[in-house]
Scaffold this active site. Structure first.
Site, PDB file in Angstrom:
ATOM      1  CG  LEU A  26     -16.169  -5.662 -43.620  1.00 59.67           C
ATOM      2  CD1 LEU A  26     -16.891  -6.793 -44.345  1.00 59.67           C
ATOM      3  CD2 LEU A  26     -15.383  -4.822 -44.609  1.00 59.67           C
ATOM      4  CE  LYS A 120       2.228   6.207 -42.806  1.00 58.34           C
ATOM      5  NZ  LYS A 120       1.043   6.490 -41.987  1.00 58.34           N
ATOM      6  CB  ILE A 446      10.121   3.303 -25.805  1.00 62.94           C
ATOM      7  CG1 ILE A 446      11.359   2.586 -26.353  1.00 62.94           C
ATOM      8  CG2 ILE A 446       9.663   4.356 -26.805  1.00 62.94           C
ATOM      9  CD1 ILE A 446      12.621   3.431 -26.391  1.00 62.94           C
ATOM     10  CB  SER A 448       3.557   2.081 -23.369  1.00 62.49           C
ATOM     11  OG  SER A 448       4.181   1.455 -24.456  1.00 62.49           O
ATOM     12  CG  ASP A 614       7.306   9.233 -27.511  1.00 61.82           C
ATOM     13  OD1 ASP A 614       8.503   8.982 -27.359  1.00 61.82           O
ATOM     14  OD2 ASP A 614       6.406   8.811 -26.750  1.00 61.82           O
ATOM     15  CG  HIS A 709       8.061  -4.461 -33.883  1.00 58.10           C
ATOM     16  ND1 HIS A 709       9.272  -3.837 -33.704  1.00 58.10           N
ATOM     17  CD2 HIS A 709       7.151  -3.471 -33.998  1.00 58.10           C
ATOM     18  CE1 HIS A 709       9.099  -2.532 -33.736  1.00 58.10           C
ATOM     19  NE2 HIS A 709       7.829  -2.281 -33.912  1.00 58.10           N
ATOM     20  CB  CYS A 741       8.734   0.504 -30.166  1.00 62.96           C
ATOM     21  SG  CYS A 741       7.375   1.667 -30.457  1.00 62.96           S
TER      22      CYS A 741
HETATM   23  N1  GLN Z   1       6.028   6.434 -25.597  1.00 63.31           N
HETATM   24  C1  GLN Z   1       5.272   5.647 -26.484  1.00 63.31           C
HETATM   25  C2  GLN Z   1       5.175   4.225 -25.977  1.00 63.31           C
HETATM   26  O1  GLN Z   1       6.082   3.740 -25.408  1.00 63.31           O
HETATM   27  C3  GLN Z   1       5.875   5.646 -27.866  1.00 63.31           C
HETATM   28  C4  GLN Z   1       5.042   4.856 -28.828  1.00 63.31           C
HETATM   29  C5  GLN Z   1       5.489   4.935 -30.278  1.00 63.31           C
HETATM   30  O2  GLN Z   1       6.623   5.176 -30.585  1.00 63.31           O
HETATM   31  N2  GLN Z   1       4.610   4.693 -31.196  1.00 63.31           N
HETATM   32  O3  GLN Z   1       4.201   3.547 -26.171  1.00 63.31           O
HETATM   33 ZN    ZN Z   2       8.103   3.535 -31.194  1.00 61.38          ZN
END
Ligand code: GLN
Ligand code: ZN
Length: 772
Positions: A26, A120, A446, A448, A614, A709, A741
């Site tokens: 799918l 969610k 954060i 990454s 985290d 985002h 994030c």
């Molecule tokens: N340390 C992770 C990142 O920066 C945290 C990701 C998350 O909060 N989902 O990607």
């Molecule tokens: Zn996050």
């Protein structure tokens, strides 16, 4: 068979089945359609083939009444919006031009219009598209999809039961459309919605449905009297519809509580209840409510959202105790099988010992069929299954995989002091200030950095043997150097290595911990065409060797500035896995916490001065019922503190959560006692800083000032004004400057400029501080 015993015979059924097909056909067809490589006609054919296959498989397994309408090209809540004509204004043109393209435009947006918001589905990892409603919303019935799928199943020779999202849940899951007052309550539209459901029900009846299932999982959450009254009215009205099918109202994910007597008394012909986990309270509640005399009860006794074999004898005992409480008792998984992978038998690489403990959708179907047979004809009729089940459970209970004496002894010996930092925050903060020498309003990220195509290609190349581990490591090392060089040039204070070596923040650790198993085909739908393969936490957890020390020390060796060590916390490790169900979650979390504690301590010993653990999942696994929350938060925060409390005062512990609506868990955030927490805030304009301050949050906080985002690059003035806002509630010694994030989904170009602006803003605001 006499009529009487036929009526008493228990039947097996399911509410829904994995949609993707054995090889994610799918996903391939839908994405192919998006790319223009697959025609609409061929997409529809693929879908019809998958539905046919699922029904046939269910029927062959012994399911008497197959579900229809559970299939979706993207999401069943979106399908419901289509069914009731709740297409947002901005998507109407696209839907009018082409139904299928319009449908996908609502799901994914287009260049011109934003998609529906996604969120969610209760406490699962499935995401649905949130209906957007307002006082002007009018509903119109469109039963095309449910009717067509019912007819398909009937034509293929099946007895079918259409499954729809119920009207109360549909409205309770909706939110005010853009431009509508935020306090608008979609449930006020119930009277407008019910006639539309009545029409769909009548259409399904006309198309041959004897029963229709209305899913009302929202009724397992704490509901107000007004909401319960609305439910009462909804089923009274739908019950009085002429020429309607029999109605089965299904609830799952928890107990119905005060909604149970409401539904029991309503003029519907059947209820489907969850009897697993915390929903087992339904059993007593049902007895107290006087049972369901003359009604059909579908008993969800097989956990539909976990991957473990059922305890067949226990389920039979539950079923037996239900027999006197309803007109008839049928057997089902607790919820749709959408939340589990398709077939455990496809996992050829899983240790055969563990494989015997696993039940995915196919195996769960066999379990409900066996239980129905056992209930109708006695245990002798399923003695073979019972013997095998007993042996597997016994093997599981005594296996060295599920019981590692060293892990158990250690977990049992944990004291209160192990879960508490040795010094209070003020003392730690002073020691950290001295060691780290950071400016006021320190900047950080954060974890990454962008996961570039090159990185993904390198990973795929390694997997396929096109490059060796050494070449791969060199690629990662080069990326780390690059990420660090950028951060130094940009002037960030606390650096990260960028996490380029991690495919996924849970999987990366699961692969290195003993007690976890990976699957090859264990895909489950997360949303739309995104499928994930959660690792399986099967046994006692231990850490054979350090997991992140090498890359963290490599990164630290490249720079004078502190580099944060990055770990995934115990709650998130559980939340994004399939977790063993043979002991309380808190015990499992404690084992993971101890493994992480060793990792934290090893990082500290290797010279890491800042370590982030985290916990983005802390809030999402909050129990649905308020009464169950404190117990969860207690073990959740304790496990976090176990992992982070073995360090010296001058080692700074950070944590991160990516959401701004943390009202329900403020006290848990305080209880984590992290030195620094970063949170999402850019879109809610630093309200989080206010709220945390109001809750008396005593430690340091970094409310996100860059919304990751969106591809939008914030300018320095904008970030500076957010920081000034933050300073109104958080003093400068306790305010951090960071994005919302991780940056892994973003492109380098935006990230570069955005972080430069972020540093610029921090400097400008710092310069204006009296004691700077
Ligand atoms: N340390 C992770 C990142 O920066 C945290 C990701 C998350 O909060 N989902 O990607
Ligand atoms: Zn996050």
């Amino acid at each position: 068979m006499t009529a009487k015993s036929a009526a008493a015979a228990a039947r097996a059924t399911v509410y829904g089945y994995p949609r993707q097909g054995p090889n994610r056909e799918l996903k391939k067809a839908v994405e192919g359609y998006w790319k223009g490589r697959v025609t609409a006609e061929s997409l529809r054919e693929t879908a019809a083939g998958l539905r046919r296959e699922n029904w046939q498989r269910l029927a062959d397994a012994g399911v008497h009444e197959v579900p229809t309408g559970d299939f979706s090209f993207y999401d069943h809540v979106l399908d419901t919006s289509v069914m009731v004509g709740a297409v947002p204004e901005r998507h109407r043109a696209a839907v009018a031009a082409d139904e299928l393209d319009g449908y996908f435009a609502m799901a994914r947006g287009t260049q011109e219009v934003a998609p529906l918001e996604m969120t969610k589905w209760f406490d699962t990892n499935y995401h649905y598209l949130v209906p957007e409603l307002g006082p002007d919303t009018t509903f119109t019935a469109d039963s095309t999809k449910p009717v067509a799928e019912l007819k398909e199943a009937v034509a293929a020779g099946h007895t079918a039961r259409p499954v729809l999202v119920g009207p109360v849940t549909y409205l309770l899951l909706a939110k005010p459309a853009p431009g509508v007052a935020a306090d608008f309550e979609p449930l006020t539209l119930l009277d407008r919605l019910l006639p539309v459901y009545a029409e769909v029900l009548a259409d399904l009846r006309a198309a041959g449905a004897e029963w229709v299932q209305l899913d009302e999982p929202a009724l397992v959450q704490d509901r107000t009297r007004a909401e319960l009254n609305a439910a009462e009215r909804a089923f009274r009205e739908l019950g009085s519809v002429k020429d309607r099918p029999k109605l089965l109202v299904a609830s799952y994910f928890d107990r119905l509580g005060e909604a149970l007597p409401v539904l029991a008394k309503s003029p519907v012909e059947g209820l489907a209840l969850d009897f697993t986990g915390s929903a087992a309270a339904n059993l007593d509640d049902l007895a107290k409510a006087g049972g369901l005399p003359g009604k059909r009860l579908v008993a969800g006794v097989v956990d539909g959202r976990n991957v473990w074999i059922n305890h067949l004898e226990k389920s039979l005992a539950t079923l037996a105790s239900l027999l006197g409480l309803a007109g008839s008792v049928d057997v089902a998984p607790s919820c749709s099988l959408l939340h589990v992978p398709l077939d455990a038998a496809a996992e050829r690489d899983v240790d055969p010992q563990i494989a015997r403990w696993l039940a995915f959708a196919r195996q769960k179907t066999d379990e409900v069929v066996a239980l129905a047979r056992g209930l109708s004809h006695g245990t002798d009729a399923i003695s073979g299954q019972l013997t095998a089940n007993r042996a597997a459970l016994e093997g599981r209970a005594t296996s060295s995989l599920t019981r590692d004496p060293a892990v158990r002894a250690r977990a049992a010996a944990v004291t209160e002091a192990d879960a508490r930092r040795a010094q209070p925050y003020e003392e730690r903060a002073a020691a950290q200030r001295k060691r780290l020498g950071l400016p006021l309003l320190p900047t950080t990220t954060i974890g990454s950095f962008p996961q570039t195509t090159e990185l993904r290609t390198a990973r795929a190349d390694l997997r396929r043997g096109r490059i060796d581990a050494k070449a791969y490591d060199e690629r990662i090392a080069a990326e780390i150097r690059e990420v660090l060089r950028f951060q130094e040039e940009a002037g960030i204070d606390v650096l990260v290595h960028g996490e380029p070596e991690r495919n996924d923040m849970v999987q990366y650790f699961a692969e290195q911990l003993s007690g976890y198993v990976a699957t090859q085909h264990g895909w489950v739908q997360s949303y739309g065409t995104r499928y994930v393969r959660p690792p399986i936490l099967a046994g006692d957890i231990s850490r054979p060797e350090p997991m992140t020390r090498e890359w963290t020390t490599y990164a630290q060796a490249q720079t004078e500035r502190p580099v944060k060590g990055m770990l995934t916390g115990p709650v998130t490790m559980l939340a994004w896995s399939f977790v063993r169900d043979d002991q309380p979650l808190g015990e499992t979390a404690r084992q993971v916490a101890l493994a992480l504690r060793d990792e934290v301590n090893d990082l500290e010993a290797a010279g890491t001065s800042v370590i982030q653990v985290d916990e983005p999942a802390l809030r999402e696994t909050l129990p649905l019922r308020a009464a169950d929350r404190q117990e969860y938060l207690d073990w959740a925060t304790e496990s976090f503190r176990i992992s982070t409390s073995g360090v010296r005062a001058d080692t700074q512990i950070h944590t991160h959560m990516c959401y701004a609506e943390f009202g329900d868990i403020v006290s848990a955030i305080v209880a984590l006692d992290a030195d620094v927490i970063s949170l999402e805030a850019a879109r809610s304009h630093m309200q989080v800083a206010d709220e945390l301050a109001a809750a008396g949050y005593p430690n340091e906080v970094g409310p996100g000032v860059y919304d990751i985002h969106s591809p939008r690059v914030p300018d320095a003035d904008e970030v500076a004004s957010l920081l000034r806002k933050g300073l109104k509630s958080v003093p400068p010694e306790r305010l951090w400057v960071n994005p919302d994030c991780g940056l892994k989904t973003r492109g380098w170009a935006e990230v570069r400029t955005s972080l430069q602006h972020l540093v610029e803003a921090a400097r400008a605001v710092r310069a204006g501080l009296p004691n700077a």
